[in-house]
Design an enzyme around this catalytic site. Structure first.
Site, PDB file in Angstrom:
ATOM      1  N   SER B 147      -4.929  -4.446   5.150  1.00  0.00           N
ATOM      2  CA  SER B 147      -3.615  -3.883   5.451  1.00  0.00           C
ATOM      3  C   SER B 147      -3.251  -4.178   6.910  1.00  0.00           C
ATOM      4  O   SER B 147      -3.169  -5.350   7.296  1.00  0.00           O
ATOM      5  CB  SER B 147      -3.644  -2.382   5.135  1.00  0.00           C
ATOM      6  OG  SER B 147      -2.339  -1.882   5.060  1.00  0.00           O
ATOM      7  N   ASP B 223      -0.377  -1.892  -6.059  1.00  0.00           N
ATOM      8  CA  ASP B 223      -0.332  -1.388  -4.688  1.00  0.00           C
ATOM      9  C   ASP B 223       1.097  -0.928  -4.400  1.00  0.00           C
ATOM     10  O   ASP B 223       2.035  -1.733  -4.398  1.00  0.00           O
ATOM     11  CB  ASP B 223      -0.745  -2.533  -3.750  1.00  0.00           C
ATOM     12  CG  ASP B 223      -0.856  -2.108  -2.297  1.00  0.00           C
ATOM     13  OD1 ASP B 223      -0.111  -1.200  -1.876  1.00  0.00           O
ATOM     14  OD2 ASP B 223      -1.684  -2.698  -1.581  1.00  0.00           O
ATOM     15  N   HIS B 256      -4.055   0.120  -3.314  1.00  0.00           N
ATOM     16  CA  HIS B 256      -4.281  -0.179  -1.893  1.00  0.00           C
ATOM     17  C   HIS B 256      -5.570   0.456  -1.357  1.00  0.00           C
ATOM     18  O   HIS B 256      -5.854   0.377  -0.163  1.00  0.00           O
ATOM     19  CB  HIS B 256      -3.077   0.349  -1.101  1.00  0.00           C
ATOM     20  CG  HIS B 256      -2.905  -0.267   0.258  1.00  0.00           C
ATOM     21  ND1 HIS B 256      -2.598  -1.600   0.431  1.00  0.00           N
ATOM     22  CD2 HIS B 256      -2.996   0.248   1.515  1.00  0.00           C
ATOM     23  CE1 HIS B 256      -2.507  -1.870   1.727  1.00  0.00           C
ATOM     24  NE2 HIS B 256      -2.752  -0.767   2.404  1.00  0.00           N
TER      25      HIS B 256
END
Lengths: 276, 276
Positions: B147, B223, B256
């Site tokens: 991320s 996600d 995620h």
């Protein structure tokens, strides 16, 4: 049964669920990993019982069991270690009693007996829920755990040898009746009469005739609790002259943490898979 | 350098350390896993940069990297994501700015520039510390992240192609200049002039001529941040016509979380090992 979370992992599904427990008179939370093989049919069930201060979450986050469970096609069930909630009795300054410290016993003494029925919860109520909500082959069950949960796994296996096909433990409390970690809680949950403790003590159960074919125990030699809380050699002693087989592995430099557990998790899952 | 904890795992050592950082003007914490092969000689170093809200601890506990790092003989370094401490500026109601949200940039705007020098910290100060305190072969370094940390890994690799032999990312922010997750922080750290943002934006760096041989990116299709925060297709677009190779894998049902990361951790470690 309420779904608290569901996350895809290793092709399977790691879920966290809650339900109203009759045994414990409160809402209970548990985690279940369902491997990808469950799409094709029922999978065997392996119970992981956690140690003092833990919930379902510690092993779920740090145990590293999903890769192998997905490879071997095993459902992993991780219950909580005690009843929870603001109505539940507790002793805030004692981590070895009350919340996080159910010791997998059915308490008989007030105020604990209203909620602390973890033996019944783990052996009756939760299996019924798992069997009805997941594609689980309840004819193929194994059980393992860590520390207080290793104690839980061994005593539950010894008392239910027909239900479980395999048992193993990481750093278990094998003799709670003589363990600094357990005596205080056993007194409060079960009373002063130590005869009542024997049904929840792996060494005493063996002395009293309980049998289970074989155990795998891994223990770190750098575990700071080895001498006062765990003492696996007492179980080695207890099974002498019986037909119980024990594989006890002592590991240099390993401690009591999930760094130790995750290292040997693969060996344990393969041990269970070979017997399920 | 202070030792905060050391735990044996998979035959190696997982440590957590702190030191007084000159770049960040505060005490910084980081984790290092040293594989068993370090007993025999220096090992390559793989940097893992974490995402928003994380510290060194998230991947250390949930990333499941130790088994493979021990097999492949790789040192894994997991820095924190920002300066920390009560003197450090922060915005308590904004998890995308301040503590836990350093974005791996050198801030130029007050009050951030006194401490938020994460680019210099990760590329200069911490490597010097790792090189002098561990049996690390600093000629063999790779970098990856998740991320915000995927953004960090990709921009640092693009700006230092001679230092790093490999780069990969889980669900990276490939275009912070256009990401809902990053614009607010970039404005505060770097000012309103978007020309200054380009040195910290993987897509802009490629447009401006930066090169790195190849990237591996894994991205979950479930996600929730894919459309607004991550948008890996923008990087796919940016490298068209260049000699940069991209392996972009989109995974059905994955989100995620670290359940996603841990699932594909093995692939990433093998990707790096093949190039280190």
């Amino acid at each position: 049964m309420n779904i608290l979370s569901e996350n895809t992992a290793f092709g399977g599904m790691q879920g966290v669920f809650s339900h109203d427990s009759k045994a414990c008179n409160c809402e209970m939370t548990f985690a279940v990993f369902v491997p990808p093989q469950a799409v094709d049919g029922p999978c065997p069930v392996l119970w992981y019982l956690s140690g003092l201060t833990c919930s379902h979450a510690n092993v779920m986050e740090k145990g590293e069991y999903r890769r192998l469970a997905a490879e071997l096609g095993i459902i992993i069930v991780c219950p909580d270690t005690s009843p929870r909630g603001k109505e539940i009795p507790d002793e805030l300054t004692n981590w070895q009693l009350g919340k996080g410290a159910g010791f997998y016993v059915d308490a008989t003494v007030s105020p604990w007996q209203l909620n602390f029925q973890m033996y019944t919860y783990i052996t009756e109520e939760l299996p019924a829920l798992i069997g009805s909500h997941f594609r689980a082959d309840m004819e193929r069950q194994g059980i393992f755990g860590h520390s207080m949960g290793g104690h839980g796994a061994m005593t539950i296996a010894l008392r239910n040898p027909d239900r479980f096909k395999s048992c193993s433990a990481f750093a278990p409390i094998v003799s709670p009746s003589t363990s600094d970690w357990a005596i205080g809680a056993f007194k409060q949950y079960l009373g002063d009469d130590k005869a009542a403790w024997r049904a929840y003590d792996a060494c005493a159960l063996v002395e009293d005739g309980a049998r289970f074919p074989e155990f795998l125990i891994d223990q770190g030699k750098a575990d700071g609790f080895l001498e006062d809380g765990l003492k696996p050699w007492l179980f080695e002693e207890a099974i002498k002259g019986t037909d119980i087989a024990l594989t006890l592995r002592m590991h240099e430099r390993y401690d009591h943490s999930y760094y130790f557990i995750s290292t040997f998790m693969e060996d344990h899952l393969r041990w269970h898979a070979a017997r399920l």
